[in-house]
Design a protein around this motif. Structure first.
Motif, PDB file in Angstrom:
ATOM      1  N   ASN A  13      -6.392  29.150  35.453  1.00 17.83           N
ATOM      2  CA  ASN A  13      -7.669  28.450  35.766  1.00 17.83           C
ATOM      3  C   ASN A  13      -7.252  27.696  37.209  1.00 17.83           C
ATOM      4  N   LYS A  14      -8.171  27.578  38.114  1.00 22.63           N
ATOM      5  CA  LYS A  14      -8.052  26.666  39.508  1.00 22.63           C
ATOM      6  C   LYS A  14      -9.363  25.931  39.641  1.00 22.63           C
ATOM      7  N   HIS A  15      -8.979  24.669  40.004  1.00 23.89           N
ATOM      8  CA  HIS A  15     -10.173  24.084  40.556  1.00 23.89           C
ATOM      9  C   HIS A  15     -10.110  23.528  41.945  1.00 23.89           C
ATOM     10  N   GLN A  18     -14.540  19.740  42.076  1.00 22.53           N
ATOM     11  CA  GLN A  18     -15.383  19.809  40.731  1.00 22.53           C
ATOM     12  C   GLN A  18     -15.751  21.435  40.774  1.00 22.53           C
ATOM     13  N   HIS A  20     -14.774  25.156  39.933  1.00 20.06           N
ATOM     14  CA  HIS A  20     -14.021  25.881  39.188  1.00 20.06           C
ATOM     15  C   HIS A  20     -14.061  27.146  39.756  1.00 20.06           C
ATOM     16  N   LYS A  23     -11.574  31.033  36.564  1.00 18.90           N
ATOM     17  CA  LYS A  23     -11.794  30.946  35.168  1.00 18.90           C
ATOM     18  C   LYS A  23     -11.165  31.908  34.398  1.00 18.90           C
ATOM     19  N   ASP A  24      -9.930  31.445  33.770  1.00 15.94           N
ATOM     20  CA  ASP A  24      -9.447  32.208  32.814  1.00 15.94           C
ATOM     21  C   ASP A  24      -9.151  33.709  33.003  1.00 15.94           C
ATOM     22  N   GLU A  59      -3.892  25.300  37.806  1.00 11.63           N
ATOM     23  CA  GLU A  59      -3.677  24.124  36.807  1.00 11.63           C
ATOM     24  C   GLU A  59      -3.343  24.607  35.340  1.00 11.63           C
ATOM     25  N   GLY A 217     -15.723  33.345  40.018  1.00 14.81           N
ATOM     26  CA  GLY A 217     -14.538  33.054  39.376  1.00 14.81           C
ATOM     27  C   GLY A 217     -14.012  33.525  38.362  1.00 14.81           C
TER      28      GLY A 217
END
Length: 247
Positions: A13-15, A18, A20, A23-24, A59, A217
């Motif tokens: 995961n990476k942001h 805010q 994203h 995602k997984d 992250e 994402g």
């Protein structure tokens, strides 16, 4: 025949603030495999590519290369980056060094190789990308396509285990795109492990073992090119393909 995994992303995961952007992500790339990552702008493709050698820290989740987790920083990270070549949209060559010096620099500095050996190897690589005649020129004297081929030779000079290409042809004029893709096709045929973020669907069709389609994402599809291009499963992929293939 199952390939031995070389690059494994698990639960990544990476942001950005805010947003994203990854995602997984679950993705395994086998040794000698060519994986082309496609998808609409802002889908996370480049971030995924840059996460693999930690140009973008993530992250959560794990990324391993050849069985070793990505180190956070320091020497271990530099070593690992040396094992994963990266070619960007912009060529990032040193303007004040010749083509030959650009290709020789990292092996001498990072790998501690001798000058003579590095020069011999650099000339071989320039031969491979069709530019040995330009060894003593400076980057500004070359076309964009030639500069990008030098950038590929430079990445290969470290004898990487894998190569990452982040939209390597998107800054080039149309007539130069093929000369770069041709070098990439050759590498693929020689068995180089490659992750390629690109808009070049012809390359994805002809050179990839797998096409990874991303949107918002996430990895939406991960299939062999023939299946993906002829019978995409998701609406997102159908929509994407109808927009790009009919232009």
């Amino acid at each position: 025949m199952a390939r031995e995994p070389l690059i494994v992303l698990s639960g990544v995961n990476k942001h950005f603030g805010q947003l994203h952007v990854l995602k997984d992500i679950e993705l395994t790339i086998g040794r000698g495999e060519v994986v082309v990552v496609i998808g609409p702008s802002g889908s996370g493709k480049s971030t995924l590519c840059r996460a693999i050698n930690r140009l973008e820290p993530v992250e959560s989740g794990t990324i391993t290369i050849d069985g070793e987790p990505l180190p956070a920083e320091g020497r271990a990270l530099a070593r690992l980056r040396a094992d994963v070549g990266m070619v960007f949209q912009s060529f990032n060559l040193f303007a004040h060094k010749t083509v030959l010096q650009n290709v020789m620099l990292a092996p001498v500095k990072v790998r501690g190789r001798g000058k003579a050996e590095s020069e011999r190897h650099a000339r071989e690589l320039l031969e491979r990308v069709g530019l040995v005649a330009h060894a003593d020129k400076y980057p500004a004297q070359l076309s964009g396509g030639q500069q990008q081929r030098v950038a590929i030779a430079r990445a290969l000079a470290m004898n990487p285990k894998a190569m990452l290409f982040d939209e390597p042809t998107s800054a080039l004029d149309p007539e130069m795109i093929n000369e770069v893709l041709e070098v990439m096709r050759q590498l693929a045929e020689e068995g180089m492990t490659m992750v390629v973020v690109t808009h070049e669907m012809g390359f994805a069709r002809s050179a990839a073992h797998r096409v990874v389609f991303m949107a918002d994402g996430r990895i939406i599809e991960d299939r062999v090119p023939e299946e993906f291009f002829t019978a995409p499963e998701s609406e997102r992929a159908k929509d994407f393909l109808s927009k790009i293939l009919h232009h």
